[in-house]
Scaffold this active site. Structure first.
Site, mmCIF file in Angstrom:
data_model
loop_
_atom_site.group_PDB
_atom_site.id
_atom_site.type_symbol
_atom_site.label_atom_id
_atom_site.label_comp_id
_atom_site.label_asym_id
_atom_site.label_seq_id
_atom_site.Cartn_x
_atom_site.Cartn_y
_atom_site.Cartn_z
ATOM 1 N N SER A 184 12.117 33.338 41.154
ATOM 2 C CA SER A 184 11.749 32.852 40.087
ATOM 3 C C SER A 184 11.438 30.846 40.153
ATOM 4 O O SER A 184 11.148 30.884 41.176
ATOM 5 C CB SER A 184 12.864 32.704 38.603
ATOM 6 O OG SER A 184 12.010 33.285 37.640
ATOM 7 N N ASP A 446 7.213 43.056 36.432
ATOM 8 C CA ASP A 446 7.604 41.639 35.920
ATOM 9 C C ASP A 446 6.777 40.937 34.998
ATOM 10 O O ASP A 446 5.912 40.212 35.724
ATOM 11 C CB ASP A 446 8.103 41.300 37.385
ATOM 12 C CG ASP A 446 8.718 39.764 36.877
ATOM 13 O OD1 ASP A 446 9.572 39.535 36.151
ATOM 14 O OD2 ASP A 446 8.306 38.921 37.785
ATOM 15 N N HIS A 471 11.826 41.544 37.743
ATOM 16 C CA HIS A 471 12.073 40.333 38.404
ATOM 17 C C HIS A 471 12.995 39.717 39.618
ATOM 18 O O HIS A 471 14.278 40.051 39.340
ATOM 19 C CB HIS A 471 12.417 39.189 37.010
ATOM 20 C CG HIS A 471 12.146 37.392 37.730
ATOM 21 N ND1 HIS A 471 10.770 37.298 37.355
ATOM 22 C CD2 HIS A 471 13.028 36.865 36.827
ATOM 23 C CE1 HIS A 471 11.179 35.984 37.309
ATOM 24 N NE2 HIS A 471 12.185 35.688 36.902
#
Length: 507
Positions: A184, A446, A471
């Site tokens: 991320s 995602d 994710h």
């Protein structure tokens, strides 16, 4: 190396009951999942002995608060973890797991990537917690004067400084290749570390990295809607239609007066009145985050709801045999999420949200809500909206409503946010960063993959798009239920690292 942070006794502890702003609810959900996965890994036999040979080892580095001003002598203590049980000699590769907008625990070097790759490649594994998150908190609180030292550029300077300090502390050879890992926002940091410090970092693996900053992240809910129709993860067109119908019913009840609003408040876990439009927007935003979270973390250990489970609830397949409606399914979904995360409320009043975000006391519990909001206001944006006709959930909360938080909490105008986002993309290059030897890994369900790199930029910037993966799923601990495509994706990551490491041995 093993000093203690002297200010820990003064920290203000915050309950996990949390905030309702969509982005903050997703951050709390991520923290909940990470803690759950780490706890599961520890139960599977990862010891946390406190003896002299304890693995993992926790340490602290004294870092400059302002690395860009040599005359500023202020420092803070930054936490790191070390797992050296697979290290194959002094010149073995070093895997540096970069922390993002949350706390890093021992699982960061003991479970998931890069820990799973370490035995086969003989790597030393280190993780570094991000400044202003977890226990790596500078003394002095979180007022605006302090937050001036919180940015991705400061974080990159910390990584460069830590890499050199840890090389000395851990007796790492100058010929050892350092490979950065991150997921991320931390995946973006891994990319940018290789971009800005190629003489220090040999390669990077960036998982679900949103490299392009954007103020209006409308594409998030477009991917959520598309993923809700994917049969491979339990979705369908009927599920998407049911989600849309559930939100339409919530909006109808919100417009139906105080009595209906009181029922909604009770049934959906809203704390505070729903009379004000801004409080209604908080609830709708939280419900969007609930659905988005089911997609974003689909299939992950610790996630309260998968897409298959959410669709089952929305379509009335709750298992009790009684007739159901999409709204009742959404209500059950909200109850499951609240119970799973130990939260009291799905949403608070807007005034309470603002009041909590204005709190400048350092926070151990929670993902660092004030800090992350500050970074979105000053660097990234990432405001999830649902204003286009293609968004099936609700037309609220609109972008101005979200940007108001920057003004209300920090005094940062919407124009300043837009300017900051443009500067971020200019400084790092957006989705064409130009960093060599970076592997970009994403899952196609995602919502964040649309801000990452999903097409090859060149032979030294390969991409891996894993079908039906959510994710940062490739970074999670392996499970028997992992799909063949996920297993193949992890194998390709390993093979790419093998290729790069063989090349450095030849040279």
């Amino acid at each position: 190396m093993a000093v203690k942070a002297p200010w820990l006794g003064f920290l203000f502890l915050v309950s996990l009951w949390g905030l309702s702003s969509p982005a903050l609810l997703l951050r709390r959900l991520r923290e909940h999942i990470q803690k759950s996965q780490e706890s599961s890994s520890l139960h599977l036999g990862i010891g946390l002995s406190q003896g002299p040979a304890a693995v993992p080892k926790q340490g602290w580095l004294e870092q400059p608060l302002d690395p860009f001003n040599a005359s500023d002598r202020r420092t803070f203590l930054q936490r790191y973890w070390v797992n050296d049980q697979h290290r194959a000699g002094q010149d073995a590769p070093v895997f540096l797991h970069i922390g993002g907008e949350g706390s890093l625990g021992p699982g960061s070097v003991m479970a998931g990537h890069p820990a799973a790759l370490a035995p086969a490649l003989g790597a030393l594994v280190i993780s570094l917690e991000h400044r202003f998150y977890g226990l790596s908190m500078p003394a002095g609180g979180l007022d605006m004067a302090q937050l001036h030292y919180l940015s991705s550029r400061h974080a990159l300077a910390d990584v460069a400084s830590a890499l050199q300090a840890l090389s000395r502390l851990l007796n790492v050879s100058s010929s050892s290749p350092w490979i950065c890992f991150g997921g991320s926002y931390a995946g973006s940091l891994a990319t940018w570390t290789r971009l800005k410090f190629p003489h220090l970092v040999f390669a990077a693996v960036a998982s679900s990295a949103p490299l392009r900053a954007v103020v209006d992240f409308a594409a998030y809910n477009r991917v959520v809607a598309r993923s809700l129709t994917r049969a491979a993860i339990g979705g369908s067109q009927q599920c998407l239609a049911a989600a849309s119908a559930a939100f339409a019913e919530v909006e109808r009840l919100l417009r139906s007066g105080p009595a209906s609003q009181a029922v909604l408040r009770e049934e959906l876990g809203a704390c505070g009145s729903l009379h004000l439009t801004e409080d209604q927007a908080e609830l709708l935003g939280a419900l969007q985050a609930l659905v988005g979270g089911a997609v974003q973390y689909d299939g992950q250990a610790g996630a309260p709801l998968s897409v298959r489970q959410l669709c089952g609830l929305l379509l009335g397949n709750g298992g009790n045999g009684s007739h159901s409606t999409p709204y009742l399914g959404l209500r059950r979904a909200a109850q499951i999420v609240l119970r799973s995360m130990g939260q009291k409320c799905l949403s608070f009043s807007r005034a309470e949200t603002v009041a909590q975000l204005r709190n400048t006391a350092p926070q151990v519990s929670g993902v660092g809500d004030r800090q992350w909001l500050y970074q979105t206001c000053t660097e990234f944006g990432f405001y999830v909206t649902c204003e286009s006709p293609q968004c099936p959930f609700t037309q609220l909360p609109a972008l101005p409503f979200q940007l108001e938080l920057c003004e209300q909490v920090f005094g940062i105008s919407a124009a300043s946010v837009a300017q900051a986002v443009a500067q971020t993309n200019s400084y790092y290059g957006g989705q064409t960063p130009g960093a060599s030897q970076v592997l970009f890994v994403n899952g196609d369900t995602d919502p964040w993959h649309v801000l990452s790199v999903t097409q090859n930029l060149g032979p030294s910037e390969p991409v891996l798009l894993i079908p039906s993966a959510s994710h940062c799923l490739d970074m999670a601990p392996t499970r028997p239920s992992d799909s063949p495509s996920l297993c193949l994706g992890r194998q390709r990551i390993f093979q790419q690292l093998q290729v790069w490491l063989k090349e450095i041995k030849k040279s």
